[in-house]
Design a protein around this motif. Structure first.
Motif, mmCIF file in Angstrom:
data_model
loop_
_atom_site.group_PDB
_atom_site.id
_atom_site.type_symbol
_atom_site.label_atom_id
_atom_site.label_comp_id
_atom_site.label_asym_id
_atom_site.label_seq_id
_atom_site.Cartn_x
_atom_site.Cartn_y
_atom_site.Cartn_z
ATOM 1 N N ASN A 243 58.017 -42.663 106.587
ATOM 2 C CA ASN A 243 56.494 -42.433 106.268
ATOM 3 C C ASN A 243 55.650 -43.565 106.460
ATOM 4 O O ASN A 243 55.661 -44.506 105.780
ATOM 5 C CB ASN A 243 56.593 -41.954 104.705
ATOM 6 N N ILE A 244 55.026 -43.797 107.649
ATOM 7 C CA ILE A 244 54.498 -44.951 107.838
ATOM 8 C C ILE A 244 53.049 -44.958 107.387
ATOM 9 O O ILE A 244 52.514 -44.070 107.261
ATOM 10 C CB ILE A 244 54.416 -45.328 109.459
ATOM 11 N N TYR A 245 52.570 -46.259 107.583
ATOM 12 C CA TYR A 245 51.186 -46.429 106.795
ATOM 13 C C TYR A 245 50.236 -45.769 107.326
ATOM 14 O O TYR A 245 49.451 -44.963 106.387
ATOM 15 C CB TYR A 245 50.905 -47.916 106.968
ATOM 16 N N PHE A 246 50.006 -45.682 108.406
ATOM 17 C CA PHE A 246 49.059 -44.614 109.200
ATOM 18 C C PHE A 246 49.418 -44.055 110.460
ATOM 19 O O PHE A 246 49.844 -45.040 111.303
ATOM 20 C CB PHE A 246 47.708 -45.315 109.197
ATOM 21 N N HIS A 247 49.571 -42.807 110.480
ATOM 22 C CA HIS A 247 50.203 -42.288 111.903
ATOM 23 C C HIS A 247 49.302 -42.573 113.069
ATOM 24 O O HIS A 247 48.103 -42.513 112.941
ATOM 25 C CB HIS A 247 50.668 -40.901 111.696
ATOM 26 N N LEU B 187 63.631 -30.534 103.089
ATOM 27 C CA LEU B 187 64.854 -31.362 102.765
ATOM 28 C C LEU B 187 64.597 -32.786 103.491
ATOM 29 O O LEU B 187 64.983 -33.929 102.792
ATOM 30 C CB LEU B 187 66.062 -30.769 103.244
ATOM 31 N N TYR B 188 64.032 -32.625 104.710
ATOM 32 C CA TYR B 188 64.346 -34.080 105.289
ATOM 33 C C TYR B 188 62.934 -34.339 105.809
ATOM 34 O O TYR B 188 62.106 -33.511 106.239
ATOM 35 C CB TYR B 188 65.098 -33.963 106.733
ATOM 36 N N LYS C 96 57.339 -33.893 112.056
ATOM 37 C CA LYS C 96 57.426 -32.939 113.122
ATOM 38 C C LYS C 96 56.047 -32.068 112.796
ATOM 39 O O LYS C 96 55.467 -31.729 113.624
ATOM 40 C CB LYS C 96 58.540 -32.159 113.284
ATOM 41 N N GLU C 97 55.957 -31.337 111.708
ATOM 42 C CA GLU C 97 55.097 -30.541 111.191
ATOM 43 C C GLU C 97 53.626 -31.017 111.340
ATOM 44 O O GLU C 97 52.593 -30.267 111.783
ATOM 45 C CB GLU C 97 55.216 -29.664 109.933
ATOM 46 N N LEU C 98 53.498 -32.096 110.791
ATOM 47 C CA LEU C 98 51.974 -32.567 110.433
ATOM 48 C C LEU C 98 51.662 -33.540 111.711
ATOM 49 O O LEU C 98 50.352 -33.482 112.161
ATOM 50 C CB LEU C 98 52.033 -33.671 109.207
ATOM 51 N N PHE C 99 52.503 -34.385 112.149
ATOM 52 C CA PHE C 99 51.943 -35.262 113.264
ATOM 53 C C PHE C 99 52.806 -34.940 114.604
ATOM 54 O O PHE C 99 52.427 -35.574 115.615
ATOM 55 C CB PHE C 99 52.418 -36.652 112.758
ATOM 56 N N ASP C 100 53.513 -34.076 114.869
ATOM 57 C CA ASP C 100 54.183 -33.774 116.194
ATOM 58 C C ASP C 100 54.937 -34.932 116.516
ATOM 59 O O ASP C 100 55.047 -35.527 117.578
ATOM 60 C CB ASP C 100 53.393 -33.207 117.264
ATOM 61 N N VAL C 101 55.603 -35.692 115.484
ATOM 62 C CA VAL C 101 56.344 -36.805 115.888
ATOM 63 C C VAL C 101 57.676 -36.615 115.203
ATOM 64 O O VAL C 101 58.066 -36.291 114.092
ATOM 65 C CB VAL C 101 55.665 -38.281 115.218
ATOM 66 N N LYS C 102 58.740 -37.025 115.980
ATOM 67 C CA LYS C 102 60.242 -37.254 115.495
ATOM 68 C C LYS C 102 60.404 -38.583 115.006
ATOM 69 O O LYS C 102 60.646 -39.504 115.504
ATOM 70 C CB LYS C 102 61.271 -36.834 116.475
ATOM 71 N N SER C 103 60.271 -38.560 113.599
ATOM 72 C CA SER C 103 60.391 -39.809 112.985
ATOM 73 C C SER C 103 60.969 -39.553 111.506
ATOM 74 O O SER C 103 60.375 -38.276 110.916
ATOM 75 C CB SER C 103 59.452 -40.721 112.933
ATOM 76 N N ASP D 280 46.737 -43.453 98.296
ATOM 77 C CA ASP D 280 47.267 -44.158 99.506
ATOM 78 C C ASP D 280 47.650 -42.970 100.406
ATOM 79 O O ASP D 280 48.217 -41.830 99.753
ATOM 80 C CB ASP D 280 48.362 -44.939 99.314
ATOM 81 N N PHE D 281 47.404 -43.171 101.842
ATOM 82 C CA PHE D 281 47.638 -41.912 102.808
ATOM 83 C C PHE D 281 49.173 -41.579 102.564
ATOM 84 O O PHE D 281 49.492 -40.530 102.882
ATOM 85 C CB PHE D 281 47.205 -42.348 104.271
ATOM 86 N N ARG D 282 50.183 -42.440 102.717
ATOM 87 C CA ARG D 282 51.595 -42.240 102.287
ATOM 88 C C ARG D 282 51.814 -41.501 101.369
ATOM 89 O O ARG D 282 52.597 -40.564 101.422
ATOM 90 C CB ARG D 282 52.232 -43.535 102.541
ATOM 91 N N SER D 283 51.186 -41.824 100.155
ATOM 92 C CA SER D 283 51.357 -40.695 99.128
ATOM 93 C C SER D 283 50.944 -39.386 99.111
ATOM 94 O O SER D 283 51.440 -38.318 98.806
ATOM 95 C CB SER D 283 50.662 -41.456 97.937
ATOM 96 N N ILE D 284 50.056 -39.365 99.874
ATOM 97 C CA ILE D 284 49.399 -37.918 100.273
ATOM 98 C C ILE D 284 50.296 -37.196 101.069
ATOM 99 O O ILE D 284 50.719 -35.958 100.758
ATOM 100 C CB ILE D 284 47.997 -38.099 101.078
ATOM 101 N N ILE D 285 50.835 -37.811 102.193
ATOM 102 C CA ILE D 285 51.857 -37.237 102.822
ATOM 103 C C ILE D 285 53.224 -36.662 102.142
ATOM 104 O O ILE D 285 53.968 -35.615 102.172
ATOM 105 C CB ILE D 285 52.150 -38.079 104.171
ATOM 106 N N TYR D 286 53.592 -37.802 101.416
ATOM 107 C CA TYR D 286 54.662 -37.726 100.510
ATOM 108 C C TYR D 286 54.584 -36.421 99.698
ATOM 109 O O TYR D 286 55.533 -35.857 99.365
ATOM 110 C CB TYR D 286 55.205 -38.847 99.827
ATOM 111 N N ARG D 287 53.611 -36.388 98.841
ATOM 112 C CA ARG D 287 53.065 -35.211 97.940
ATOM 113 C C ARG D 287 53.318 -33.882 98.909
ATOM 114 O O ARG D 287 53.947 -32.840 98.059
ATOM 115 C CB ARG D 287 51.965 -35.232 97.300
ATOM 116 N N TYR D 288 52.831 -33.902 99.941
ATOM 117 C CA TYR D 288 53.004 -32.633 100.824
ATOM 118 C C TYR D 288 54.299 -32.424 101.106
ATOM 119 O O TYR D 288 54.893 -31.304 100.858
ATOM 120 C CB TYR D 288 52.209 -32.719 102.160
ATOM 121 N N HIS D 289 55.288 -33.214 101.316
ATOM 122 C CA HIS D 289 56.502 -33.226 101.741
ATOM 123 C C HIS D 289 57.269 -32.504 100.487
ATOM 124 O O HIS D 289 58.109 -31.776 100.562
ATOM 125 C CB HIS D 289 57.364 -34.492 102.119
#
Length: 79
Positions: A45-49, A28-29, A35-42, A13-22
């Motif tokens: 970990n949403i389904y698809f950015h 820590l946050y 912010k680093e991957l999507f330039d979004v302040k949130s 799942d896409f969310r899993s890929i992003i979470y493994r990166y994190h």
């Protein structure tokens, strides 16, 4: 350009890929990761950015496209 990004597992799942990166980058946050991957302040970990183009630009690889992530790492093909 990112110095590290995890190689996606088959059918992961896409969310899993992003979470493994994190986790592997030691941030820590989750807000920092978004912010680093999507330039979004949130903090979520949403389904698809909506700003996945930013991630594609950072990866700078021909293998990783929006279509690649949609077809291989979401439920989009089932819908």
């Amino acid at each position: 350009m990112l110095s590290y990004f995890p190689k996606p597992y088959p059918d992961e799942d896409f969310r899993s890929i992003i979470y493994r990166y994190h986790i592997r980058t030691g941030k820590l946050y989750f807000e920092e990761t978004n912010k680093e991957l999507f330039d979004v302040k949130s903090k979520r970990n949403i389904y698809f950015h909506h700003n996945i183009v930013e991630l594609i630009r950072l990866l700078n690889q021909k293998d990783y496209t929006i279509e690649y992530f949609l077809i291989n790492h979401t439920v989009f093909p089932l819908i």
